[in-house]
Design an enzyme around this catalytic site. Structure first.
Site, PDB file in Angstrom:
ATOM      1  N   ASP A  53     -24.815  -6.616   8.256  1.00 45.92           N
ATOM      2  CA  ASP A  53     -25.066  -5.799   8.696  1.00 45.92           C
ATOM      3  C   ASP A  53     -26.184  -4.453   8.891  1.00 45.92           C
ATOM      4  O   ASP A  53     -27.133  -4.226   8.369  1.00 45.92           O
ATOM      5  CB  ASP A  53     -23.554  -4.498   8.066  1.00 45.92           C
ATOM      6  N   ASN A  66     -16.174   7.604  14.861  1.00 39.54           N
ATOM      7  CA  ASN A  66     -16.459   6.767  15.088  1.00 39.54           C
ATOM      8  C   ASN A  66     -17.270   5.514  15.663  1.00 39.54           C
ATOM      9  O   ASN A  66     -18.696   6.168  14.627  1.00 39.54           O
ATOM     10  CB  ASN A  66     -16.096   5.896  17.113  1.00 39.54           C
ATOM     11  N   ASP A 101     -11.748  -2.513   5.253  1.00 41.12           N
ATOM     12  CA  ASP A 101     -12.548  -4.133   4.072  1.00 41.12           C
ATOM     13  C   ASP A 101     -12.110  -3.576   3.082  1.00 41.12           C
ATOM     14  O   ASP A 101     -12.061  -3.913   2.018  1.00 41.12           O
ATOM     15  CB  ASP A 101     -13.526  -4.379   4.467  1.00 41.12           C
TER      16      ASP A 101
END
Length: 345
Positions: A18, A131, A300
């Site tokens: 990531d 967001n 997750d």
């Protein structure tokens, strides 16, 4: 409650590094991104990966949906180490080495299939306010080969050791055959197979492989948007989340010894779960909006907490409580990261 044993939780998915950074609306517009979404990278996104690494305060974390979840399950359990096994494909490169190191630090027993045709996959997390828009460049993750990894005796032995299996829907785009092999093994041996709807595009464009696996799914996770898209694709003709959960629970099932459990999270709203014939709402933990740093990884993390309780054979309510706790911890931090130890009782 039994103490979990090594390799009792098995996860398989797309290991991604990531790369997260705070961006602005112009950045989103430039690459045609919605503020809150998950998509697979296309040709037009190639430059995005070059640009995001040049932003201020860019962070790198071991990611990929399934890998995040098993890592959080291991963190919640703490001891013994290596309760969680993880399979996925990486490249023989620097990012691959980082993923191996991060898995080891998280005490996850990762067995990667390593190849040198494609580089290790990455996921750009473009953060604006609360967001996050995720763009995954699967690269190596897309190269997982059942016959070159899962089918090897030494690896299949690890699969057989597990009691609980979890695979995010994202892996349907990579190796549906691998998912089916694991799902059938779980079903034939009355073990627990869990899956996640993962993103609206999975139900839309990978409905056929998804529905092939569905009869083997004992626990299905998803969020409200994914649930709505799934319902639409299956012609449920309702947008009531409780009704969608109920109808999903009643889809055909292979192992009739276990009733399917459906769990849909809804951000700050109640989590919806099927408990037998009933659908029950479970309120999430309160959190001040100002304490929310990054909702990336909340789903997750919820699954990870849930699995940590499930592997210890706790009741559904307790699994959901553990899921709510870990999600609450994760959203206070950047990326799917956590403090050294959970403060959970």
């Amino acid at each position: 409650m039994p103490t979990p044993s090594e390799n009792s939780l098995f996860g398989m998915g797309n290991p991604l590094l990531d790369i997260s950074a705070v961006v602005d609306k112009d950045f989103l517009d430039k690459f045609g991104l919605k503020p809150n979404d998950q998509i697979l990278a296309e040709e037009k996104h190639k430059a995005l990966f070059d640009e995001i690494v040049k932003r201020d305060k860019v962070e790198y974390h071991a990611g990929g949906s399934t890998q995040n979840s098993v890592k959080i399950a291991q963190w919640m359990i703490q001891e013994p180490h290596k309760v969680a096994t993880f399979f996925g494909c990486i490249g023989t490169d620097h990012f691959g080495e980082i993923l191996k190191k991060k898995a080891e630090e998280a005490h996850v027993d990762a067995h990667y299939y390593e190849q040198n045709v494609e580089p290790t996959g990455t996921c750009a997390a473009c953060i604006t306010g609360d967001n996050r828009s995720l763009v995954a460049n699967l690269a190596a993750a897309n190269c997982y080969k059942k016959e070159k990894h899962l089918d090897l005796d030494c690896n299949w032995e690890l699969v057989k050791k597990a009691k609980v299996y979890y695979i995010a829907g994202f892996f349907l785009t990579v190796s549906p055959d691998s998912i089916l092999k694991v799902a059938k093994h779980a079903s034939d041996n009355n073990k627990i197979f869990c899956m996640n709807l993962s993103a609206p595009f999975i139900s839309q464009f990978f409905k056929e492989p998804l529905m092939k696996v569905m009869p083997y799914v004992d626990i299905l996770f998803g969020n409200e948007t994914e649930a709505a898209t799934f319902a639409k694709e299956l012609g449920f003709e309702t947008d009531d989340i409780a009704e969608i959960a109920h109808k999903t629970r009643n889809l055909p099932k292979e192992n009739t010894k276990r009733q399917r459990v459906v769990v849909f999270t809804q951000g700050k709203d109640d989590t919806v779960a099927t408990v037998g014939e009933r659908v029950t709402m479970f309120p999430v933990l309160d959190i001040d909006q100002n304490d929310i740093v990054d909702t990336n990884g909340a789903g997750d993390a919820f699954v990870g907490g849930f699995l940590s309780a499930l592997i210890q054979e706790h009741a559904l309510e307790e699994c959901i409580r553990a899921g709510h706790y870990s999600a609450n911890v994760i959203i206070r931090r950047v990326g799917c990261t956590f403090p050294e130890k959970p403060n959970y009782h």
